[in-house]
Structure formats: C-alpha cells, structure tokens
Design a protein around this motif. Structure first.
Motif, PDB file in Angstrom:
ATOM      1  N   VAL A 155      38.740 -77.383  46.236  1.00 20.62           N
ATOM      2  CA  VAL A 155      39.158 -77.519  44.875  1.00 20.62           C
ATOM      3  C   VAL A 155      39.090 -78.979  44.287  1.00 20.62           C
ATOM      4  O   VAL A 155      38.618 -79.118  43.218  1.00 20.62           O
ATOM      5  CB  VAL A 155      40.895 -77.367  44.993  1.00 20.62           C
ATOM      6  N   VAL A 156      39.059 -79.972  45.434  1.00 15.62           N
ATOM      7  CA  VAL A 156      38.585 -81.345  45.044  1.00 15.62           C
ATOM      8  C   VAL A 156      37.178 -81.094  44.404  1.00 15.62           C
ATOM      9  O   VAL A 156      36.852 -82.144  43.621  1.00 15.62           O
ATOM     10  CB  VAL A 156      38.814 -82.254  46.025  1.00 15.62           C
ATOM     11  N   LEU A 157      36.207 -80.506  45.130  1.00 17.79           N
ATOM     12  CA  LEU A 157      34.919 -80.473  44.655  1.00 17.79           C
ATOM     13  C   LEU A 157      34.789 -79.858  43.273  1.00 17.79           C
ATOM     14  O   LEU A 157      33.938 -80.364  42.486  1.00 17.79           O
ATOM     15  CB  LEU A 157      34.067 -79.562  45.661  1.00 17.79           C
ATOM     16  N   THR A 158      35.643 -79.015  42.896  1.00 12.61           N
ATOM     17  CA  THR A 158      35.891 -78.400  41.394  1.00 12.61           C
ATOM     18  C   THR A 158      36.162 -79.407  40.636  1.00 12.61           C
ATOM     19  O   THR A 158      35.379 -79.607  39.458  1.00 12.61           O
ATOM     20  CB  THR A 158      36.810 -77.222  41.510  1.00 12.61           C
ATOM     21  N   LYS A 159      37.008 -80.515  40.936  1.00 10.59           N
ATOM     22  CA  LYS A 159      37.371 -81.600  40.039  1.00 10.59           C
ATOM     23  C   LYS A 159      36.214 -82.491  39.821  1.00 10.59           C
ATOM     24  O   LYS A 159      35.889 -82.850  38.677  1.00 10.59           O
ATOM     25  CB  LYS A 159      38.574 -82.227  40.722  1.00 10.59           C
ATOM     26  N   ILE A 160      35.483 -82.771  40.816  1.00 13.25           N
ATOM     27  CA  ILE A 160      34.331 -83.700  40.800  1.00 13.25           C
ATOM     28  C   ILE A 160      33.273 -82.970  40.032  1.00 13.25           C
ATOM     29  O   ILE A 160      32.769 -83.833  39.063  1.00 13.25           O
ATOM     30  CB  ILE A 160      33.934 -83.854  42.058  1.00 13.25           C
ATOM     31  N   ILE A 161      32.964 -81.780  40.034  1.00 15.54           N
ATOM     32  CA  ILE A 161      32.105 -80.961  39.159  1.00 15.54           C
ATOM     33  C   ILE A 161      32.340 -81.212  37.871  1.00 15.54           C
ATOM     34  O   ILE A 161      31.446 -81.520  37.000  1.00 15.54           O
ATOM     35  CB  ILE A 161      32.020 -79.607  39.895  1.00 15.54           C
ATOM     36  N   GLU A 162      33.604 -80.762  37.445  1.00 15.14           N
ATOM     37  CA  GLU A 162      33.978 -81.111  35.889  1.00 15.14           C
ATOM     38  C   GLU A 162      33.790 -82.563  35.573  1.00 15.14           C
ATOM     39  O   GLU A 162      33.582 -82.633  34.400  1.00 15.14           O
ATOM     40  CB  GLU A 162      35.439 -80.286  35.970  1.00 15.14           C
ATOM     41  N   THR A 163      34.278 -83.611  36.346  1.00 10.06           N
ATOM     42  CA  THR A 163      34.551 -85.005  35.976  1.00 10.06           C
ATOM     43  C   THR A 163      32.952 -85.338  35.694  1.00 10.06           C
ATOM     44  O   THR A 163      32.737 -86.061  34.616  1.00 10.06           O
ATOM     45  CB  THR A 163      34.952 -85.837  37.042  1.00 10.06           C
ATOM     46  N   SER A 177      44.046 -68.930  38.723  1.00 12.67           N
ATOM     47  CA  SER A 177      43.883 -70.317  38.650  1.00 12.67           C
ATOM     48  C   SER A 177      44.059 -71.141  39.852  1.00 12.67           C
ATOM     49  O   SER A 177      43.457 -72.080  39.960  1.00 12.67           O
ATOM     50  CB  SER A 177      45.033 -70.747  37.595  1.00 12.67           C
ATOM     51  N   TRP A 178      44.661 -70.530  40.933  1.00 12.56           N
ATOM     52  CA  TRP A 178      45.019 -70.919  42.155  1.00 12.56           C
ATOM     53  C   TRP A 178      43.688 -71.159  43.030  1.00 12.56           C
ATOM     54  O   TRP A 178      43.553 -72.143  43.749  1.00 12.56           O
ATOM     55  CB  TRP A 178      46.067 -70.165  43.017  1.00 12.56           C
ATOM     56  N   PRO A 179      42.833 -70.066  43.330  1.00  9.89           N
ATOM     57  CA  PRO A 179      41.657 -70.179  44.029  1.00  9.89           C
ATOM     58  C   PRO A 179      40.572 -71.011  43.613  1.00  9.89           C
ATOM     59  O   PRO A 179      39.905 -71.805  44.473  1.00  9.89           O
ATOM     60  CB  PRO A 179      41.130 -68.711  44.212  1.00  9.89           C
ATOM     61  N   SER A 180      40.439 -71.366  42.213  1.00  5.19           N
ATOM     62  CA  SER A 180      39.719 -72.292  41.895  1.00  5.19           C
ATOM     63  C   SER A 180      38.292 -72.273  42.389  1.00  5.19           C
ATOM     64  O   SER A 180      37.935 -71.046  42.619  1.00  5.19           O
ATOM     65  CB  SER A 180      40.092 -73.865  41.989  1.00  5.19           C
ATOM     66  N   GLY A 181      37.554 -73.454  42.473  1.00  6.98           N
ATOM     67  CA  GLY A 181      36.165 -73.373  43.152  1.00  6.98           C
ATOM     68  C   GLY A 181      36.243 -73.114  44.673  1.00  6.98           C
ATOM     69  O   GLY A 181      35.269 -73.155  45.214  1.00  6.98           O
ATOM     70  N   ALA A 182      37.509 -72.823  45.209  1.00  2.00           N
ATOM     71  CA  ALA A 182      37.743 -72.278  46.562  1.00  2.00           C
ATOM     72  C   ALA A 182      37.359 -70.683  46.792  1.00  2.00           C
ATOM     73  O   ALA A 182      37.260 -70.320  47.947  1.00  2.00           O
ATOM     74  CB  ALA A 182      38.556 -72.734  47.390  1.00  2.00           C
ATOM     75  N   GLY A 183      37.696 -70.118  45.751  1.00  7.01           N
ATOM     76  CA  GLY A 183      37.555 -68.598  45.724  1.00  7.01           C
ATOM     77  C   GLY A 183      37.874 -67.596  44.470  1.00  7.01           C
ATOM     78  O   GLY A 183      38.288 -66.579  44.578  1.00  7.01           O
ATOM     79  N   ALA A 184      37.646 -68.361  43.182  1.00  9.51           N
ATOM     80  CA  ALA A 184      38.044 -67.516  42.245  1.00  9.51           C
ATOM     81  C   ALA A 184      36.811 -66.690  41.632  1.00  9.51           C
ATOM     82  O   ALA A 184      37.195 -65.862  40.664  1.00  9.51           O
ATOM     83  CB  ALA A 184      38.415 -68.778  40.978  1.00  9.51           C
ATOM     84  N   MET A 185      36.043 -66.457  42.138  1.00  6.79           N
ATOM     85  CA  MET A 185      34.853 -65.732  41.614  1.00  6.79           C
ATOM     86  C   MET A 185      34.866 -64.285  41.587  1.00  6.79           C
ATOM     87  O   MET A 185      35.468 -63.838  42.694  1.00  6.79           O
ATOM     88  CB  MET A 185      33.466 -66.294  41.978  1.00  6.79           C
ATOM     89  N   TYR A 186      34.016 -63.400  40.665  1.00  3.45           N
ATOM     90  CA  TYR A 186      33.988 -61.872  40.970  1.00  3.45           C
ATOM     91  C   TYR A 186      32.347 -61.857  40.961  1.00  3.45           C
ATOM     92  O   TYR A 186      31.670 -62.583  40.249  1.00  3.45           O
ATOM     93  CB  TYR A 186      34.719 -61.254  40.092  1.00  3.45           C
ATOM     94  N   SER A 187      32.019 -60.567  41.298  1.00  2.00           N
ATOM     95  CA  SER A 187      30.750 -60.376  41.382  1.00  2.00           C
ATOM     96  C   SER A 187      30.471 -58.858  41.670  1.00  2.00           C
ATOM     97  O   SER A 187      31.555 -58.307  42.176  1.00  2.00           O
ATOM     98  CB  SER A 187      29.600 -61.313  42.343  1.00  2.00           C
ATOM     99  N   THR A 188      29.284 -58.557  41.756  1.00  2.00           N
ATOM    100  CA  THR A 188      28.639 -57.332  42.259  1.00  2.00           C
ATOM    101  C   THR A 188      27.731 -57.227  43.505  1.00  2.00           C
ATOM    102  O   THR A 188      27.360 -58.433  43.329  1.00  2.00           O
ATOM    103  CB  THR A 188      28.109 -56.301  41.205  1.00  2.00           C
ATOM    104  N   ILE A 189      27.642 -56.435  44.062  1.00  2.00           N
ATOM    105  CA  ILE A 189      26.479 -56.538  45.169  1.00  2.00           C
ATOM    106  C   ILE A 189      25.228 -56.607  44.502  1.00  2.00           C
ATOM    107  O   ILE A 189      24.436 -57.372  45.161  1.00  2.00           O
ATOM    108  CB  ILE A 189      26.609 -55.277  46.113  1.00  2.00           C
ATOM    109  N   GLU A 190      24.767 -56.053  43.411  1.00  2.00           N
ATOM    110  CA  GLU A 190      23.688 -56.190  42.813  1.00  2.00           C
ATOM    111  C   GLU A 190      23.296 -57.713  42.202  1.00  2.00           C
ATOM    112  O   GLU A 190      22.312 -58.373  42.491  1.00  2.00           O
ATOM    113  CB  GLU A 190      23.481 -55.364  41.596  1.00  2.00           C
ATOM    114  N   ASP A 191      24.472 -58.328  41.806  1.00  2.00           N
ATOM    115  CA  ASP A 191      24.402 -59.775  41.438  1.00  2.00           C
ATOM    116  C   ASP A 191      24.223 -60.821  42.669  1.00  2.00           C
ATOM    117  O   ASP A 191      23.221 -61.698  42.421  1.00  2.00           O
ATOM    118  CB  ASP A 191      25.436 -60.286  40.440  1.00  2.00           C
ATOM    119  N   LEU A 192      24.900 -60.410  43.597  1.00  2.00           N
ATOM    120  CA  LEU A 192      24.849 -61.397  44.786  1.00  2.00           C
ATOM    121  C   LEU A 192      23.698 -60.821  45.510  1.00  2.00           C
ATOM    122  O   LEU A 192      23.050 -62.158  46.176  1.00  2.00           O
ATOM    123  CB  LEU A 192      26.046 -60.943  45.886  1.00  2.00           C
ATOM    124  N   TYR A 193      22.921 -59.870  45.507  1.00  2.00           N
ATOM    125  CA  TYR A 193      21.702 -59.979  46.051  1.00  2.00           C
ATOM    126  C   TYR A 193      20.584 -60.919  45.128  1.00  2.00           C
ATOM    127  O   TYR A 193      19.741 -61.660  45.764  1.00  2.00           O
ATOM    128  CB  TYR A 193      21.023 -58.629  45.957  1.00  2.00           C
TER     129      TYR A 193
END
Length: 450
Positions: free
Chosen positions: A168-176, A231-247
């Motif tokens: 989460v702190v890394l997320t804030k650094i990325i934005e900053t 909003s809670w998972p943030s850069g620690a866990g907030a993403m969604y995707s598909t198996i095809e995109d992850l490939y």
C-alpha cells in the motif's frame, strides 16, 4: 519434419486431455471452479473454464471470465516501481522518507524493504478491526494512516514477514512520483503496452462485463462471499484479470516491453529467505514474487486470496512453462489452487500426482477418538488441538476456528471445509504419537505434545 510436428501435436493433445480429466475431478469434489491456462514454449496447451462464474444466473466460467486477483497484484506494483527506477525517478535503495516525508520511521525503511516484505510494518489486514471496516470505502491516505501510526514489528531489514501494508505504501509512492493515480499508471504503462484490455483495478460501482462472483464453500453448499470495498486492497490486491490477459503478462516478462532485462533480473533474483533448506532449495522472495525449486526446476510464483477468490500464477522460466489458475472460491480453501497448479505441472513434467476424489464419511465408534485427543506440534508455536465433543472429533490450530474431522477409516479423516486430510498414527501406548497432515499436495508431521 511433418511427422515430428504430428507427434508433437499428439503429445500436446494427450497432455491437454489428461489435464482436463484432472480438472473435471477437481470440479467434482466442489473445492474448485474457475478458469485455467497452461502453456509451454509459447504454445497454449489448455485454456478453459470450469463451473460457474455466477451460480444465481447459471453463467459458466470461461477463459474470458474476470476474476479478482488478490496478491498477484503485487507483481504489477513491483513492476511499476522498477519502471520508475528505470526512468530515474527513484531508487529502490532510497528511504521512503524521500517520497513520503511524514511517514513515521520513514528514514529507516527503504523501497527495497517494502518490495521484499522486510520493512517491519504491521499487516493491516490482520488488525482486529479489519473485518468490520473493510466494507466501507477508504482513501489511500486514510488507509496508510491506519497502520503507519503502529510501531514497527522489527527493525527494517532484520527478517522477512509478509505484509500487505508495504505494498500500500508502494502504491502511494507510485502515485507521488509518477503524478498518476495507481489505476491510471497501470493502464498506461503496463496493461496497454501488453494489450491486457480485460484487466485493471476493480471498483464496485463499475459495470464490468464477464465479472465472476465470489463464493464460500461451506462443506455442503456455496454461499456468497463477504463484501469488501476494493479501495482496501489497493496496490496489494485490488486488480482483476482473465487467464488470457495474465498469459500476456507472463509472456511479456520474457521481453523488454514493460521492463528491461536488468530490471527483470532484479525482480526475480532472491532478496530474502522465506524458508531455508539444507540443500539450498528453500523459498526466497524477490520483488513481487517467490523463487524456489519444484520438480528440480526453477519456479517463480505468486498466489492471491481475497474474499471469494483465490489465484495462482506459476512460471518455470527455463522450460518456458506458464500455469495460471483463477478460482471464484474463497481463500479459506485456497490450498486446492496450490495443489492444482502443482499437479498440472506434474502432468506436464511426467511426475507423479493423485487424481482428486470425492470423500465419503463412514460410521465409526466414537470411542476410537479418545486415542487422538491431545495437542500436536507442527513447528515451534504452531500447535493443533484435537478434541472430542458429542461423539464428534474436531481439530483447531491456535488462534483459528475449530473444524470438524470426518472419518474415512479408523485412522484417516478429512475436512469438508477445505481439501485436507489427517492420518493419526498410534503407538504401543494405544494413543496417537503423531498425526500426518495431507494438504496442498504435501505431507507434514505434527508430533503429540500431551
């Protein structure tokens, strides 16, 4: 050459058929439904959905179904940090106070510490208040405030301890540093270059086509998973995707599209020991992922778990093998995701594995349970308590909920809530001397304390 190509195609079809039979067996035991992709040397061997993306509307899982990723998100966060380093906007050895001057103890904590979970920052998802507060939207600054005021659990760099707070702190650094929101940064700098058009940061209010619903398996039926505002998972866990995109993501890590060779090497080089082994084949953390040896091959992986979803992405780089398993079943039964990824690798590498089976409880004299009641230590401080109540037998790890055991024989028991079994071994005193834990394709022994 044509004959060789035919033989190769036949081999691939045979492997795909064996994998399909295995996954259908997993689906049958009800601990699994989701989507799976397996590829080798740039060729997709299997890409399919199993079970339902939405049980209420009878919508099946497909390769295009979107799942919440949980902590697989951390790989993307780590990549963003390394990109910013390539651009000269930060250095991973910098103190975080360079970018977040008001962060307590910021001069002691480096970006490197955050990336490899050695910062000592307490994990906010383990706070007692988390389950009550996770349903309410939170800003990134407020989320950081919730854990930044807590004392460090150890001196930064002293040891490894997994914590969502660091990412989460890394997320804030990325934005900053970048001037973008975290979600926009991912879209512009990672997802769009890799043509991952079915991925992003999840938000409740957005209508998302092909979105999977998350479920909890009760041992008998499925229930809707608890609500968590994304909003809670943030850069620690907030993403969604598909198996095809992850490939596409996994294949992109063989190229310079999102990271240079030097940054990729930095990402996948062990930085800290998670669990050592005498033969050197332990578990180590790099940046946003774990490095180990599996089936005598180098394995890079990360898993994820968030309410109603559990995930696994495994990469055997020397063989150019990718195994992606996304499920819409709660991480309380995430062990099957690990076992599934491992067993699919076993099929691919011609290693032994067991076909999942549906287990059936038998009638047993409850007096037998008396020999098993006691406390069993797996590791120092990690104790399983076995109790008997109303002619039923239960197991409970310290600090966790009690789980009922169901007999398959006089010594072998299984759980309905998770895909795990327990075998009690009785000595000459007539009492169990130890119990063998079968879970996630592994066997471990817990010894009776008393």
């Amino acid at each position: 050459m044509d004959e060789q190509r035919k033989q190769s195609q036949f081999s691939h079809l045979a492997v795909a058929d064996e994998m399909t039979a295995y996954l259908q067996a997993c689906l049958g035991n009800r601990y699994f439904m989701g989507s799976v992709l397996v590829a080798r040397a740039g060729e997709v061997l299997l890409s399919a959905g199993y079970g339902m993306a939405n049980l209420e509307h009878n919508v099946p899982n497909t390769p295009q179904t979107k799942f919440r990723l949980g902590s697989i998100t951390k790989q993307f966060t780590a990549t963003a940090i390394l990109q910013l380093q390539e651009q000269g906007l930060l250095e991973v050895q910098d103190s975080i106070s360079n970018y977040l001057p008001d962060y307590p103890n910021g001069k002691k904590i480096t970006i490197h510490h955050l990336l490899n979970h050695t910062s000592g920052i307490p994990n906010y998802t383990e706070f007692s208040s988390f389950e009550q507060t996770k349903k309410i939207k939170v800003t990134l600054n407020d989320l950081i405030t919730r854990f930044s005021s807590e004392p460090l659990e150890f001196t930064p760099g002293e040891r490894y301890q997994y914590t969502n707070s660091g990412y989460v702190v890394l997320t804030k650094i990325i934005e900053t540093v970048s001037g973008y929101s975290y979600a926009d940064y991912l879209q512009h700098q990672i997802l769009k270059p890799l043509e991952m058009f079915d991925s992003g940061c999840d938000r409740q209010e957005v209508i998302l086509s092909h979105r999977a619903s998350g479920y909890v398996f009760t041992g008998e039926t499925y229930q809707n998973a608890d609500f968590i505002d994304m909003s809670w998972p943030s850069g620690a866990g907030a993403m969604y995707s598909t198996i095809e995109d992850l490939y596409k993501w996994e294949q992109g890590l063989y190229t310079d599209v999102v990271l240079s060779e030097a940054s990729r090497e930095m990402m996948f080089t062990p930085k800290v020991t998670i669990r050592a082994a005498e033969d050197g084949k332990g578990y180590y953390h790099g940046y946003g992922g774990i490095i180990c040896t599996h089936f005598k091959r180098k394995l890079l992986y990360h898993g994820g778990g968030i309410d109603g979803f559990s995930t696994r992405i495994a990469r055997y780089p020397d063989e150019q093998v990718s195994i992606i398993v996304l499920t819409n079943i709660d991480p309380a039964v995430a062990t099957p995701v690990v076992a599934i990824a491992n067993d699919l690798a076993a099929i691919l590498f011609d290693e032994p594995y067991q076909l999942p089976k549906k287990r059936q409880a038998i009638a047993l004299d409850p007096a037998i349970y008396d020999a098993y009641v006691g406390q069993y230590e797996l590791e120092p401080g990690w104790v399983m308590i076995v109790t008997k109540e109303c002619d039923r037998i239960f197991a409970q790890w310290a600090g966790q909920e009690r789980v009922e055991l169901f007999p398959e024989s006089s010594t072998k028991f299984f759980m309905k809530l998770i895909d795990a079994q327990r075998t009690f071994v009785v000595d000459e005193t007539g009492k169990a001397s130890h119990v063998i834990l079968h879970q996630g394709g592994r066997e471990r022994v817990a010894t009776r304390m008393y």
